[in-house]
Structures are given as structure tokens and as C-alpha cells.
Design an enzyme around this catalytic site. Structure first.
Site, short mmCIF file in Angstrom:
data_model
loop_
_atom_site.label_atom_id
_atom_site.label_comp_id
_atom_site.label_asym_id
_atom_site.label_seq_id
_atom_site.Cartn_x
_atom_site.Cartn_y
_atom_site.Cartn_z
N GLY A 70 0.82 -1.21 0.00
CA GLY A 70 0.00 0.00 0.00
C GLY A 70 0.85 1.26 0.00
N HIS A 201 -2.00 -7.61 2.53
CA HIS A 201 -2.04 -8.16 3.89
C HIS A 201 -3.16 -7.60 4.77
CE1 HIS A 201 0.09 -4.96 6.39
NE2 HIS A 201 0.37 -4.54 5.17
N THR A 237 11.54 -7.74 -10.80
CA THR A 237 10.89 -9.02 -11.08
C THR A 237 9.66 -9.16 -10.20
OG1 THR A 237 13.02 -9.95 -11.65
CG2 THR A 237 11.25 -11.52 -11.15
N CYS A 324 2.38 2.25 13.44
CA CYS A 324 3.57 3.05 13.14
C CYS A 324 3.83 4.10 14.21
CB CYS A 324 3.40 3.74 11.80
SG CYS A 324 2.55 2.75 10.59
#
Ligand SMILES: *Cc1c(COP(=O)(O)O)cnc(C)c1O
Length: 395
Positions: A70, A201, A237, A324
């Protein structure tokens, strides 16, 4: 009893998602950019995942870019719209005061580069309105970025109305839908969304993978330079196992959205009703337009960190503010944005539920939280002063 009630921070991967990942490790381990058979088989799996994600959002597969999560999707969406605007002499951006740091810190960086940012204040202490957005739009506005749902207090924004306002004004609209994807209905065309971020997630997919929806034709700026993956717009990748896990999780979440939300909303409402009985507390966030799994309270006279530690000892995993900010001593910017003063903001608790939670777990939380709050108040000098009348109650 172990209760995981921190689903806004991250969720347990579903067995469905896990199963979708395994063939990517064991069978489709080729590089999707390779021209040989192994590579082309992996490429097919990748494009199938892209089509599945697109179908959940109501867009075309080519409008989906896979990212590392995100945060990266937010960064790329905002930087792209800002630089596109700047090329046309437009350097004003509108957002809200209670966005995720992935949005706010990107806006800080753009301010240092000469952009002007208007952060809408959170009306009534719990949400923003499309009228606020309309009133803030100027000739030189190059982007409106408003989250779909707030990760700390659960307010769900009027995204479709904001989309209508932006479309009428000809201003690109980005929404950080990380908390909404898989939980709330998304239709980017009907909602007039130009850019949308999501993260695997937060809906029982794997960590470290996300997606950015970009309306066809919108010019993207690269945040990661290198190879020509993702139509040249995001080098590196592709994390095929994670992408397949995310696609499966999103499909699963969207297919069972109604039943999951009915179950989760009932548990949420029982928690809100029960915890509201604790004296001198207040519910944070929009009481009506609210994420199905979000319960957020402030309790006067206590420290959220202490509350979390004691709850953890009782087997309850919760959060105070966002994951956070809980590592720092500053109260959450979200709680300050909704008008909570520092002392009150420090006593916050967020319980975020998923369909994996049970009624028994809700009973356990309802039994433990009031006791733990009382234990902490009994030890708190602030609470003693409040009780003695030497300090005034705020809540
Ligand atoms: C979790 C979250 C993010 C960040 O997503 P990551 O995949 O962890 O980088 C961004 N915005 C909101 C609203 C979130 O809840």
C-alpha cells in the site's frame, strides 16, 4: 485465550491465499519476463492474477500495476499526479488531516519540492465531506487524495461523492483504499476514481504486495527504475507468489463480503456497546459510516501503551493509534486531527476485528478491558486528581 484483534495492522493469511501461492514456488518459478516456456507460463499466471484483481475493482487488467504494498502504491499515485499537474502549471494538492503516513509523508516531500498542500480538517470530529473537497478545489489543483476508510478510527469517507466532485472539476482523484479493499464495495468507474491503492495483507493475503489501479491513459511516474516490468511503470521481477496470494485473497474477500461484514459488524457493535459503559470514555470515528471491524476508544486518565501491555498479558492483541505511531511518544496525528487533546489521545485503544474472530473472543474482551482500564486508573495520578476534582474531566 488468545485473541487477535489487530486486523487493521495486518491479517492472518487465509488458507485459500496460501494455497494459491504454493504452485508459484513449486511450478511457476520462471521469470515472467523470460521468453522460454517456464517464463511464459509464469507470465500467464501473472496476467491471470491481474485480471482477477481488476475484476474485483471494476476495471481493466491493463489498469492494474502490482507494487510492494500500500505504501508504494500511495507514493507512486501521488507523485505521478503531482508531476503530471506540475507539467501543466498546477501545483496544488488536496488531502485530509487523517491520512496514513504513506500519504502525508509523500505530501510533505512534495511541499519541499514547491507544491502547496491543503489538508481538510475532520468535520464534526469524525469525517470529511465532499462539500469540503469541492470548496477547496482551485484552478491550480492537480490532485485530490482522500482515503476510502481510516485505519485508526474506522471512518468511511464519501468516496463516490468526492469522485463526482472531482470529475465535475476535472481534477484527478486518488484514494488510499488499503482499509477498504476486500471489506467495502469498490467500483472505480462508478465511483469516478482515477487512482486507487490497496495492500494484500489487510484482507488475509500475504505481506509485501499491493496494487495500484491507474485509470487508462493517466500518465504514471516511475518510483522504482529498472526493467520494463508492469508496462515499464514499476521495475523489478514480479513477486509472483505474493501477487497470486493477494489475488486469491481479494477474490475470496469480495465473494464473501456480505456475510463476513454481517458477522464482523455484529461483533463490533457488541464491543462498542459494552465498552461505552466504561465511565469517561469516548468512541473515536464516525458512529454510522464506519468500517465493519473497527472499534476505537479514548479512555480518560490512562496511557494507551500501558493498556496494551496489560491486555497482551490477558491474551488480547490490540493497538493504540496506528502500529507506526505506537513506537513513539507523540499521540497519533489522527486522534489529534479529530480534536482529541494530547492527554486524552494518549489513552486510546483500537480493536480491529475480522471474520476470523468469534463471539467468545468478544466476550473475553468485554470481560477484560473494563477491568484493565480500572486497574490502570487506580494507579494513575491523573485519575486521582480527576476524582478529587483537582482537574476537570474532558470526556
Ligand atoms: C496499512 C496501510 C497502508 C500501508 O500499506 P502497506 O502494504 O503496509 O505498505 C497504507 N494506508 C492505509 C490506510 C493502511 O491501513
Amino acid at each position: 485465550m488468545q485473541v487477535y484483534a489487530d486486523n487493521a495492522a495486518t491479517t492472518k493469511i487465509s488458507s485459500h491465499a496460501l494455497q494459491a501461492m504454493m504452485p508459484c514456488f513449486e511450478k511457476f518459478y520462471g521469470n515472467p519476463s523470460s521468453l522460454h516456456t517456464a517464463g511464459q507460463e509464469a507470465k500467464e499466471v501473472l496476467e491471470d492474477a491481474r485480471a482477477r484483481v481488476a475484476a474485483c475493482l471494476g476495471c481493466e487488467p491493463r489498469e492494474i500495476i502490482f507494487t510492494s504494498g500500500g505504501s508504494e502504491a500511495d507514493n507512486q499515485a501521488i507523485i505521478s499526479a503531482a508531476y503530471y499537474g506540475a507539467r501543466k502549471g498546477k501545483k496544488h494538492i488536496i488531502s485530509t488531516a487523517f491520512e496514513h503516513h504513506a500519504v502525508l509523508h509523500t505530501l510533505n516531500r512534495l511541499e519541499k519540492e514547491g507544491f502547496e498542500v491543503t489538508l481538510l480538517d475532520v468535520k464534526n470530529g469524525h469525517n470529511v465531506t465532499a462539500e469540503q473537497v469541492r470548496d477547496a478545489i482551485r484552478e491550480d489543483t492537480c490532485l485530490v487524495t482522500c482515503m476510502y476508510a481510516n485505519n485508526e478510527i474506522g471512518s468511511v469517507l464519501p468516496v463516490a461523492q468526492i469522485g463526482t466532485v472531482c470529475k465535475a472539476a476535472g481534477v484527478p482523484f486518488h484514494t488510499d483504499a488499503v482499509q477498504a479493499a476486500g471489506h467495502l464495495h469498490i467500483d472505480v468507474k462508478a465511483q469516478n476514481i482515477d487512482l486507487l491503492s490497496l495492500s494484500g495483507h489487510k484482507f488475509h493475503g500475504p505481506k509485501g504486495v499491493g496494487a495500484l489501479y491507474v485509470r487508462r491513459g493517466f500518465p504514471l511516474t516511475n518510483v522504482i527504475e529498472g526493467g520494463a516490468q508492469e508496462r515499464g511503470k514499476r521495475a523489478g521481477t514480479e513477486n509472483l507468489p505474493a501477487i497470486c496470494g493477494m489475488a486469491a485473497a481479494l477474490e475470496d474477500a469480495c465473494a464473501h463480503m456480505e456475510e463476513n461484514n454481517a458477522k464482523v459488524t455484529a461483533m463490533r457493535d457488541r464491543l462498542i456497546e459494552g465498552l461505552s459503559k466504561i465511565p469517561h470514555c469516548a468512541l473515536n470515528g464516525d458512529p454510522v459510516n464506519r468500517l465493519p471491524g473497527n472499534v476505537s476508544f479514548c479512555f480518560e486518565g490512562i496511557e494507551g501503551e500501558a493498556l496494551l501491555l496489560l491486555l497482551d498479558m490477558k491474551g488480547i492483541c490490540a493497538s493504540s493509534g496506528s502500529a507506526c505511531t505506537s513506537g513513539s511518544l507523540d499521540p497519533s496525528h489522527v486522534l489529534l486531527a479529530i480534536g482529541r487533546v494530547h492527554d486524552v489521545a494518549h489513552g486510546s485503544l483500537r480493536l480491529s476485528l475480522s471474520h476470523c474472530n468469534t463471539d467468545e473472543e468478544v466476550d473475553h474482551i468485554l470481560a477484560e478491558v473494563p477491568q484493565v482500564v480500572q486497574t490502570l486508573r487506580d494507579m494513575s495520578p491523573v485519575w486521582r486528581d480527576l476524582q478529587k476534582g483537582e482537574r476537570e474531566y474532558i470526556l
